[in-house]
Design an enzyme around this catalytic site. Structure first.
Site, PDB file in Angstrom:
ATOM      1  N   CYS A 271       0.837  -1.215   0.000  1.00 51.56           N
ATOM      2  CA  CYS A 271       0.000   0.000   0.000  1.00 51.56           C
ATOM      3  C   CYS A 271       0.865   1.255   0.000  1.00 51.56           C
ATOM      4  O   CYS A 271       0.359   2.349  -0.214  1.00 51.56           O
ATOM      5  CB  CYS A 271      -0.957   0.001   1.191  1.00 51.56           C
ATOM      6  SG  CYS A 271      -0.130   0.068   2.792  1.00 51.56           S
TER       7      CYS A 271
ATOM      8  N   CYS B  83      -2.485  -2.900   9.562  1.00 51.83           N
ATOM      9  CA  CYS B  83      -2.016  -1.518   9.770  1.00 51.83           C
ATOM     10  C   CYS B  83      -1.420  -1.374  11.175  1.00 51.83           C
ATOM     11  O   CYS B  83      -0.463  -0.628  11.377  1.00 51.83           O
ATOM     12  CB  CYS B  83      -3.167  -0.529   9.583  1.00 51.83           C
ATOM     13  SG  CYS B  83      -4.125  -0.823   8.082  1.00 51.83           S
TER      14      CYS B  83
HETATM   15 FE1  FES Z   1      -1.497   0.230   4.486  1.00 52.22          FE
HETATM   16 FE2  FES Z   1      -3.252   0.684   6.462  1.00 52.22          FE
HETATM   17  S1  FES Z   1      -3.661   0.336   4.349  1.00 52.22           S
HETATM   18  S2  FES Z   1      -1.093   0.495   6.577  1.00 52.22           S
END
Ligand code: FES
Length: 148
Positions: free
Chosen positions: A35, A105
């Site tokens: 991400c 996360c």
């Molecule tokens: Fe990557 Fe939360 S979506 S750390």
């Protein structure tokens, strides 16, 4: 039921301990390659090995920000050894939960703190058990689970 608990929303909207520490005793940065979120933790540690101050910079999702905020609150004023015991599960519980797809996360917070403690140990020539720290530079959990 709301997707995010009141505590998550509170720490996301009013994150505690945001920023950096000049001449920090330990700095830990971790990133999730999937991400692209990045979390950096700064520790100020005194001679008694107590975490006097902690700050974070997180470039990431709301859950990552809330997790970093809560994690810093949980380790502030604690002995370094105790900070090392902090798990993402404890962070998640303190936030009254995170949605399943956001648990990873909170792992960033655990890993960033561990890395900052390792940096402190390395800088001060403190001997430690290498098993206490993850081998991987990046968060393997996140890599496997980030679905953003
Ligand atoms: Fe990557 Fe939360 S979506 S750390």
């Amino acid at each position: 039921m709301a997707l995010y608990s009141d505590k998550v929303m509170d720490h996301f909207r009013n994150p505690r301990n945001v920023g950096s520490i000049e001449n920090a005793d330990g700095v830990g940065e971790v990133g999730n390659p999937v991400c692209g979120d990045i979390m950096k933790i700064y520790l100020k540690i005194n001679d008694q090995k107590i975490i006097e101050d902690v700050k974070f910079e997180t470039f990431g999702c709301g859950s990552a920000i809330a997790s970093s905020s809560m994690a810093t609150e949980l380790i502030k004023g604690k002995p370094v050894q105790e900070a090392l015991q902090l798990t993402n599960k404890a962070v998640t519980e303190a936030l009254d939960g995170l949605p399943a797809h956001k648990i990873h996360c909170s792992v960033l917070a655990e890993e960033a703190i561990k890395k900052a403690v390792k940096d402190y140990y390395d800088k001060n020539g403190i001997i430690y058990d290498a098993d206490l720290f993850p081998d991987d530079e990046d968060c393997a959990h996140c890599e496997a689970h980030c679905g953003r």
